[in-house]
Design a protein around this motif. Structure first.
Motif, PDB file in Angstrom:
ATOM      1  N   MET A   1       8.750  -2.586   3.394  1.00 49.24           N
ATOM      2  CA  MET A   1       8.160  -1.961   2.220  1.00 49.24           C
ATOM      3  C   MET A   1       8.875  -0.650   1.954  1.00 49.24           C
ATOM      4  O   MET A   1       9.246   0.062   2.879  1.00 49.24           O
ATOM      5  N   GLY A   2       9.102  -0.297   0.686  1.00 48.56           N
ATOM      6  CA  GLY A   2       9.773   0.959   0.372  1.00 48.56           C
ATOM      7  C   GLY A   2       9.479   1.407  -1.040  1.00 48.56           C
ATOM      8  O   GLY A   2       9.174   0.589  -1.922  1.00 48.56           O
ATOM      9  N   TYR A   3       9.530   2.703  -1.263  1.00 45.39           N
ATOM     10  CA  TYR A   3       9.359   3.255  -2.601  1.00 45.39           C
ATOM     11  C   TYR A   3      10.617   3.019  -3.424  1.00 45.39           C
ATOM     12  O   TYR A   3      11.733   3.196  -2.940  1.00 45.39           O
ATOM     13  N   LEU A   4      10.449   2.643  -4.680  1.00 44.45           N
ATOM     14  CA  LEU A   4      11.593   2.341  -5.530  1.00 44.45           C
ATOM     15  C   LEU A   4      12.261   3.596  -6.080  1.00 44.45           C
ATOM     16  O   LEU A   4      13.449   3.618  -6.327  1.00 44.45           O
ATOM     17  N   ASN A   5      11.485   4.655  -6.307  1.00 43.30           N
ATOM     18  CA  ASN A   5      12.094   5.887  -6.812  1.00 43.30           C
ATOM     19  C   ASN A   5      11.228   7.073  -6.434  1.00 43.30           C
ATOM     20  O   ASN A   5      10.132   6.920  -5.902  1.00 43.30           O
ATOM     21  N   ASN A   6      11.728   8.260  -6.725  1.00 46.05           N
ATOM     22  CA  ASN A   6      11.045   9.485  -6.321  1.00 46.05           C
ATOM     23  C   ASN A   6      10.037   9.993  -7.344  1.00 46.05           C
ATOM     24  O   ASN A   6       9.240  10.876  -7.045  1.00 46.05           O
ATOM     25  N   SER A   7      10.090   9.491  -8.558  1.00 43.06           N
ATOM     26  CA  SER A   7       9.287  10.063  -9.627  1.00 43.06           C
ATOM     27  C   SER A   7       7.948   9.372  -9.835  1.00 43.06           C
ATOM     28  O   SER A   7       7.043   9.936 -10.445  1.00 43.06           O
ATOM     29  N   SER A   8       7.810   8.151  -9.360  1.00 42.53           N
ATOM     30  CA  SER A   8       6.548   7.439  -9.533  1.00 42.53           C
ATOM     31  C   SER A   8       6.220   6.653  -8.276  1.00 42.53           C
ATOM     32  O   SER A   8       7.101   6.296  -7.511  1.00 42.53           O
ATOM     33  N   ILE A   9       4.941   6.385  -8.087  1.00 43.57           N
ATOM     34  CA  ILE A   9       4.502   5.681  -6.882  1.00 43.57           C
ATOM     35  C   ILE A   9       4.572   4.184  -7.140  1.00 43.57           C
ATOM     36  O   ILE A   9       3.591   3.538  -7.504  1.00 43.57           O
ATOM     37  N   ILE A  10       5.763   3.631  -7.013  1.00 44.64           N
ATOM     38  CA  ILE A  10       5.991   2.198  -7.166  1.00 44.64           C
ATOM     39  C   ILE A  10       6.491   1.683  -5.833  1.00 44.64           C
ATOM     40  O   ILE A  10       7.474   2.178  -5.291  1.00 44.64           O
ATOM     41  N   GLN A  34      -3.555  -2.809   7.733  1.00 47.32           N
ATOM     42  CA  GLN A  34      -2.810  -1.846   8.525  1.00 47.32           C
ATOM     43  C   GLN A  34      -1.465  -1.581   7.870  1.00 47.32           C
ATOM     44  O   GLN A  34      -0.905  -2.454   7.203  1.00 47.32           O
ATOM     45  N   PHE A  35      -0.954  -0.375   8.051  1.00 47.89           N
ATOM     46  CA  PHE A  35       0.365  -0.049   7.538  1.00 47.89           C
ATOM     47  C   PHE A  35       0.951   1.072   8.378  1.00 47.89           C
ATOM     48  O   PHE A  35       0.247   1.743   9.139  1.00 47.89           O
ATOM     49  N   ALA A  36       2.243   1.255   8.272  1.00 42.13           N
ATOM     50  CA  ALA A  36       2.925   2.309   9.018  1.00 42.13           C
ATOM     51  C   ALA A  36       3.807   3.104   8.058  1.00 42.13           C
ATOM     52  O   ALA A  36       4.266   2.589   7.036  1.00 42.13           O
ATOM     53  N   LEU A  37       4.032   4.374   8.399  1.00 44.67           N
ATOM     54  CA  LEU A  37       4.881   5.248   7.599  1.00 44.67           C
ATOM     55  C   LEU A  37       6.047   5.722   8.454  1.00 44.67           C
ATOM     56  O   LEU A  37       5.929   5.847   9.669  1.00 44.67           O
ATOM     57  N   ALA A  38       7.174   5.991   7.809  1.00 46.50           N
ATOM     58  CA  ALA A  38       8.351   6.466   8.535  1.00 46.50           C
ATOM     59  C   ALA A  38       9.159   7.384   7.631  1.00 46.50           C
ATOM     60  O   ALA A  38       8.970   7.403   6.405  1.00 46.50           O
ATOM     61  N   ASP A  39      10.050   8.160   8.229  1.00 49.39           N
ATOM     62  CA  ASP A  39      10.893   9.069   7.446  1.00 49.39           C
ATOM     63  C   ASP A  39      12.364   8.898   7.823  1.00 49.39           C
ATOM     64  O   ASP A  39      13.097   9.863   7.977  1.00 49.39           O
ATOM     65  N   ASP A  40      12.777   7.630   7.964  1.00 52.71           N
ATOM     66  CA  ASP A  40      14.153   7.327   8.364  1.00 52.71           C
ATOM     67  C   ASP A  40      15.183   7.961   7.439  1.00 52.71           C
ATOM     68  O   ASP A  40      16.266   8.369   7.876  1.00 52.71           O
ATOM     69  N   ILE A  68      14.867   4.465   0.924  1.00 47.18           N
ATOM     70  CA  ILE A  68      15.214   3.138   1.432  1.00 47.18           C
ATOM     71  C   ILE A  68      14.327   2.071   0.787  1.00 47.18           C
ATOM     72  O   ILE A  68      13.113   2.217   0.711  1.00 47.18           O
ATOM     73  N   GLU A  69      14.957   1.009   0.315  1.00 44.20           N
ATOM     74  CA  GLU A  69      14.196  -0.115  -0.226  1.00 44.20           C
ATOM     75  C   GLU A  69      13.719  -1.006   0.914  1.00 44.20           C
ATOM     76  O   GLU A  69      14.111  -0.844   2.067  1.00 44.20           O
TER      77      GLU A  69
END
Length: 227
Positions: A1-10, A34-40, A68-69
């Motif tokens: 799972m990954g955010y597509l861009n920095n400007s919107s929560i997609i 459940q979910f996990a977060l990372a800052d790779d 990261i996608e």
């Protein structure tokens, strides 16, 4: 799972076959619990307290980093997971082993039993042991962990370099028996990635298997490695 861009929560998510099956039912059985977060993707050395535009721009370079996608292989993403540790924790947990190198012959047994340092309030419940190239082991198993489970699995030789993950408190493997995979090489090597499931602390052990057979030899591994 990954955010597509920095400007919107997609969020871009890749579902497993089971996830797609549950989603297709459209009866509420698909539920993320459940979910996990990372800052790779974050390089914290870019935080600039000397930015000429002032404190509001100290983290500007970090905020503009590409995100990261989604990647379906968990061993290649979320290496630096964000974890919740007990209040008052002053040190990051690390894994302790006796060595980060295992050198054995063919059909030899070896055991990896990690411990977690700087995690004083409890004992790590389980570790994941991911063998990067499972062709180098003919059998692998774990002991301990949740419900004190103990499992052993014969690893089928497919001729293809695939990884395999085992979960428990201790991992025991048996190196490959045949010589075909070696070709003209005197030895082959792969990595075994160990991750504490409670703390996210991780270490990597290099497994080297020599073409010359030394059946019955055992290597017990216990290395200090960083988080």
């Amino acid at each position: 799972m990954g955010y597509l861009n920095n400007s919107s929560i997609i969020v871009d998510a890749i579902l497993t076959k089971k996830g797609r099956e549950l989603l297709s039912r459209q009866d509420g059985s698909f539920e993320i619990t459940q979910f996990a977060l990372a800052d790779d993707e974050i390089d914290y050395t870019l935080y600039n307290e000397n930015h000429p535009a002032g404190s509001a721009f100290y983290g500007e370079a970090i905020e503009n980093l590409p995100l990261i996608e989604a990647i379906p292989n968990e061993n290649n993403t979320m290496i630096s997971k964000l974890v919740t540790l007990p209040r008052g924790t002053t040190k990051i947990p690390v894994l302790s082993l006796q060595s980060t190198n295992i050198n054995v012959g063919r059909s030899a047994n070896f055991t990896i039993t990690p411990t977690t340092l700087n995690f004083d309030t409890t004992v790590e419940s389980e570790y994941s042991f991911t063998v990067a190239d499972r062709r180098l082991i003919q059998q692998g198993g774990v002991s301990g962990g949740v419900g004190e489970r103990s499992t052993t699995a014969t690893v089928p030789f497919t001729g293809t370099a695939l990884s395999q993950t085992f979960v428990g408190t201790s991992f025991t493997g048996t190196s490959l028996a045949g010589t075909t995979l070696f070709g003209t090489n005197a030895a082959l090597a792969t990595s075994i990635i160990i991750v504490g499931l409670d703390t996210g602390a991780r270490a990597t052990v290099t497994l080297t298997v020599r073409k010359s057979s030394s059946a019955g030899s055992t290597s017990a591994v216990q290395a200090r490695s960083s988080f």
